[in-house]
Design an enzyme around this catalytic site. Structure first.
Site, PDB file in Angstrom:
ATOM      1  CG  HIS B 324      -1.912  -0.670   1.299  1.00 35.55           C
ATOM      2  ND1 HIS B 324      -2.807  -1.381   2.168  1.00 35.55           N
ATOM      3  CD2 HIS B 324      -2.801  -1.425   0.024  1.00 35.55           C
ATOM      4  CE1 HIS B 324      -3.132  -2.733   1.887  1.00 35.55           C
ATOM      5  NE2 HIS B 324      -3.849  -2.319   0.612  1.00 35.55           N
ATOM      6  CG  ASP B 478       6.394  -1.657   7.519  1.00 36.77           C
ATOM      7  OD1 ASP B 478       6.592  -2.035   6.575  1.00 36.77           O
ATOM      8  OD2 ASP B 478       5.770  -1.072   8.363  1.00 36.77           O
ATOM      9  CG  HIS B 479       0.068  -3.075   4.956  1.00 32.50           C
ATOM     10  ND1 HIS B 479      -1.348  -1.991   4.226  1.00 32.50           N
ATOM     11  CD2 HIS B 479       0.492  -3.178   5.836  1.00 32.50           C
ATOM     12  CE1 HIS B 479      -1.109  -1.192   5.679  1.00 32.50           C
ATOM     13  NE2 HIS B 479      -0.475  -2.199   6.545  1.00 32.50           N
ATOM     14  N   PRO B 480       3.307  -5.948   2.262  1.00 28.37           N
ATOM     15  CG  PRO B 480       5.122  -7.077   3.208  1.00 28.37           C
ATOM     16  CD  PRO B 480       4.290  -6.204   4.148  1.00 28.37           C
TER      17      PRO B 480
END
Lengths: 441, 545
Positions: B324, B478-480
């Site tokens: 994101h 940090d939303h891979p």
């Protein structure tokens, strides 16, 4: 948290009823009046029947709660009106015999976990109302809890007849309990319904309540039901009637104490539902029973402690996450308690998390209730307030503390905010933890 | 050291975060034997809380969780870092952080528990962009609810505030009360713009729930909730253990063994911290090791049978890396004091741009008004302005109460060129290569970010803001996602709609790695829902076995 309560003495109304096949047809009262039913419901609440006769997560009044007694585990019975599994076949007279005299429908004796010695003081009318309500308004449940298995000689129900001779009974009150004056009503509530003495009065060798020590304090299941006589040093002699009413209604009075464990359940299931007039009657009565000084508490428990000006314990050093050394009391407090109770011990502004100084649990010279609270937490609903503190025992999802960590944090809290260091050991905590572990069904 | 017979189970799961532990819990409760292998150590809250209190840089989300040598995780979001190496034009925008330890990365998340929108699953069909999932919103809806109950999610009444993801049941808990700062922000947005601010669904207790206390608003959800009011994977670990699941910490899986036909996985191999090797056999295997580590493991396990890595006949393992990637600004409001920093960190969202016909050319986004304590930032700003003494104190007070931080989640897009590979130059102490990611922000996302900047400037203007500080470039969230992408065609995807790998019939992946598009809501609830669906599939298949 499963019921821990006063359960030392609640129990088996009808274990084995299903075997009594030679019975008459169920005798039901004629359609009872709404007034009678309302009174019956109130009596059941004041007598706190549900606390023992419902297992955690179970159906109301269907029994199944396992209670540790010095004689073994007693399992509460189904008192719903189911004819085969509950008390549906009891006549009102048979019901009266079991509630007030501890004699079951089949003639055998109840274990004294059932507080029939207290209930023997109930008026005829209140027994009638209780019977009517249980039979009429409680939903029948077709479940039989497991049978109680006690150690010899208590496993022989005949033994209970002998016990009864010793325990005796109270003469029932007469007349309409609703019309009693304040102190008589308070006495009736304290003795016959709420059975306060069941937990708060010490017991003699025969496990009956000691005469002349009414409400002087006693241990049960790891908790300590403290001296609640009006002693100015060991009891609650500095509490006002309003204080005690507020405590019984909400379970918490800032600057005095709060209820957890068995007393939390009493507040939740029983006293928070009493009328204002009854609470005042009960409080007024308790505050005028003979004062009994305590063996170890010589200063009012709520008078200890003060706000702490915390020394800075920050080091700037981080611990590697695979090297989880046991922490000392101050650091266990910092990591697990300070977020809610404050590093200064003052609690939250709204008192949801109580202050630890001026707190009867921390100020007692007995660390029992603080240890039990750290192990099992607080879970008490009264009115709209749900007081909750997580436990830190081996089932906690928040943090599982070792016996040594609990001992050190209890010593830190009592030294910093309470009556001083009582040198609780990891072994002591271990005993209390395992006692609980075996008791939970 | 575990004995050999301990190392076999019906289902072997790699990873103990929300995905792995919730599957373990479901299976163990159904009487199925489960082993969970966790690369990192077993940990407990109190040491993290103490580390946090001792930490000088409080906003450092990784700070209280120093790595162990055999299971390194990225130390921070700085470029370059020592573990997750990034390259490409937007390398700095892919510096993801995560945790390798029992319970996983939800030790430090903000508890944002969004359901995806139905349209997020059909991006290609509806807007001609990216890919469709091989599962629809309706298929996931029951599992979304199961995940919400498991985690304890609070949220608004849909009749009052419809968040666009249809629900059959209300949220398990009532929505959070709105903080003072959020009230001011809501008022401004509703009175002066056509947009709205909604309650963010949160995996956070608004009443005692699951034997955990009510949130008290400590405002440090990240890096660590000090009282356990917010969900993290460790609760599912505890629950799974109570049901009989067996968790092995410090077990770094490095090889996935298959039968001679290369159709079924037969075992996984792990190293203990001393590099002793252990073999774990099972009937089914689930890789639930986070988007980055899952792809890394599949690639590391390459051998003669599968020279490009396990489950990689499509060549898509490690590709389609998404996030994101967003933009961020802080500024000083010229209006009334907001006093942010009271209550949970992230509770308020502008959701007007989560969906719209314009998604045929630019990505969706959502905007957080972050409710974090601003004293750090205010202090450095006041010092940089040269204040001293009493004036400094007054300035800090003023700035801390007037600072506004906005950031966005902008929709990434699956692009095979955005690719995770094994580092040729860096290996850990066990000899396992570090991951490396090439990242170029898709044009679709760049346009979305431009639109977001416009909205931010509009809001700054409405609040008479000054002292704007824009985070340079783009902001990793940090939303891979996407490294083992889901699809119906085995030629261009790694798993099917049930998260089963196309190549190996008894190998599943439970992770954001399977996401075909990344939508805008935080990914965790969707990860949990997909994981619970994997558990459901496994229960059915093992019952018939």
């Amino acid at each position: 948290m499963p019921d821990l309560a006063r359960k030392i003495l609640c129990s088996v109304l009808t274990a084995g009823t299903a075997l009594a096949t030679l019975s008459m047809a169920p005798a039901r009262a004629d359609e009872p009046s709404a007034e009678l039913l309302a009174r019956g419901e109130y009596v059941a609440t004041a007598g706190d029947c549900i606390a023992c006769h419902t297992r955690p997560g179970g159906k109301p009044f269907a029994g199944g709660l396992s209670m540790t007694t010095p004689m073994g585990n007693v399992i509460s019975t189904n008192i719903t009106p189911d004819p085969d599994h509950g008390i549906g076949k009891y006549t009102e007279q048979e019901f009266e015999q079991s509630v007030r005299h501890g004699i079951r429908r089949d003639g055998s004796r109840l274990y004294p976990a059932m507080p029939y010695v207290s209930y023997s003081g109930m008026t005829d009318e209140d027994v009638k109302a209780l019977y009517a309500w249980l039979m009429h308004d409680v939903k029948p449940v077709a479940e039989i809890p497991p049978a109680t298995e006690l150690n010899f000689p208590a496993n022989l129900r005949i033994t209970m007849a002998v016990w009864n001779l010793v325990a005796g009974s109270t003469t029932p009150e007469t007349g309409d309990s609703a019309t009693f004056d304040k102190l008589r009503r308070g006495r009736y509530l304290a003795h016959a319904l709420e059975h306060c003495g069941t937990c708060h009065t010490p017991r003699n060798m025969m496990l009956t309540e000691k005469e002349g020590s009414y409400l002087a304090g006693a241990s049960l299941l790891g908790w300590y039901a403290p001296d609640i006589t009006p002693s100015k040093t060991g009891g609650i002699g500095n509490w006002t009637e309003d204080n005690l009413v507020a405590y019984l209604r909400t379970g918490h009075v800032n600057g005095l104490s709060q209820a957890a464990g068995p007393m939390g359940e009493v507040v939740e299931h029983s006293t928070s539902h009493l009328t204002d007039a009854d609470l005042h009657a009960l409080a007024a009565y308790i505050l005028q029973v003979p004062a009994m000084d305590d063996d170890v508490d010589h200063t009012p428990r709520e008078q200890f402690g003060q706000v702490l000006n915390t020394p800075d314990i920050r080091t700037g050093e981080l611990t590697r996450i695979d090297r989880l050394d046991e922490m000392d009391g101050q650091h266990v407090y910092d990591a697990n308690c300070a977020a809610c109770h404050g590093d200064n011990g003052a609690g939250t502004d709204d008192h949801y998390a109580p202050s630890l100084f001026h707190n009867g649990v921390v100020g007692s010279a007995r660390p029992d209730n603080l240890i039990m609270t750290v192990l099992h937490g607080v879970d008490r609903t009264a009115g709209n307030e749900h007081a909750f503190m997580p436990g830190f025992d081996q089932k906690s999802d928040v943090q599982r503390l070792s016996n040594a960590e609990i001992a050190s944090v209890v010593n830190y809290v009592m030294t910093t905010f309470g009556s001083g260091n009582h040198n609780v050991t990891a072994e002591q905590v271990g005993t209390m933890r395992s006692g609980e572990a075996t008791k939970v069904p | 050291m575990p004995s050999e017979q301990d190392l076999s189970a019906d289902v072997v799961i790699v990873g103990s975060g929300v995905a792995g532990s919730s599957i373990a819990n479901e299976l163990a409760r159904a009487g199925i034997s489960v082993i969970v292998l966790e690369a990192g150590p077993r940990v407990d809250r109190q040491h993290f809380v103490e580390n946090f209190r001792n930490l000088e840089n409080k906003p450092s989300y990784q700070g209280p969780f120093p790595s162990v040598p055999w299971a390194i995780h990225p130390p921070n979001q700085m470029t370059p870092n020592d573990y997750l190496h990034t390259t490409g034009p937007d390398a700095e925008a892919y510096q993801q952080v995560y945790l390798r330890m029992m319970g996983g990365t939800t030790w430090h998340w903000a508890g944002c528990a969004w359901r995806y929108l139905p349209s997020d699953f059909e991006l290609k069909t509806r807007y001609g962009q990216g890919r469709d999932w091989a599962v629809k919103y309706e298929d996931l809806e029951p599992f979304y609810y199961q995940a919400e109950v498991m985690m304890g999610v609070c949220g608004p009444d849909p009749a009052v505030e419809d968040l666009g993801s249809p629900r059959r049941q209300p949220y398990p808990m009532e929505a959070l009360p709105i903080s003072y700062a959020a009230q001011q922000f809501r008022k401004l947005v509703s009175e002066k713009t056509p947009y709205r601010v909604v309650h963010e669904p949160q995996a956070r207790n608004t009443r005692p729930y699951d034997n955990r206390p009510t949130c008290e608003g400590h405002n440090n959800c990240m890096p660590i909730c000090p009282i356990g009011a917010m969900y993290n994977g460790s609760y599912s670990v505890y629950h799974a253990e109570a049901a009989g699941a067996h968790f092995v910490p410090n077990a770094v899986v490095y090889k996935i063994e298959r039968d001679s036909a290369n159709k079924r996985v037969t075992a996984v191999h792990y190293y203990d911290p001393d590099k002793g090797s252990h073999r774990v056999t099972g009937k089914y295997f689930v890789i639930a090791a986070h988007c980055i580590e899952t792809a890394k493991l599949l690639l590391v396990s390459a051998d003669e049978q599968s020279p490009d890595g396990i489950a990689n006949s499509s060549g898509h393992v490690g590709r389609n890396m998404m996030d994101h990637t967003g933009v961020q600004v802080t500024f000083i409001s010229g209006d009334k004091a907001l006093w942010p920093g009271r209550g949970p960190l992230e509770t308020n969202v502008i959701d007007n741009f989560r969906d719209g016909t314009w998604r045929n050319e630019r990505g969706a986004y959502l905007v957080h008004m972050v409710d974090d304590n601003q004293v750090d930032l205010a202090t450095s700003l006041a010092i940089s302005k040269g204040y001293v003494g009493r004036e400094l104190e007054e300035q800090i007070r003023y700035l801390a109460s007037h600072t506004v931080r906005l950031f966005s989640h902008n929709e990434g897009l699956a692009d095979p060129d955005n690719r995770l590979t094994l580092s040729q130059t860096h290996k850990d102490v066990l000899g396992i290569p570090h991951p490396e990611v090439y990242y170029k922000l898709p044009e679709y996302t760049v346009k979305s970010c431009e639109h977001t900047r416009g909205l931010f400037r509009e809001l700054i203007g409405l609040m008479h803001g000054t002292d704007e500080q824009w985070t340079p470039g783009y902001f990793p969230q940090d939303h891979p996602a996407g490294s083992t992408i889901m699809g119906t065609d085995p030629r261009d995807s790694v798993v099917d709609g049930f998260c089963r790998t196309h190549d190996h019939e008894n190998l599943f992946i439970a992770s954001s790695a399977v996401f075909s598009s990344v939508g805008t809501g935080n990914i965790t609830l969707t990860v949990a829902a997909l994981a619970l669906r994997v558990a459901d599939t496994l229960k059915k298949e093992l019952a018939h076995a």
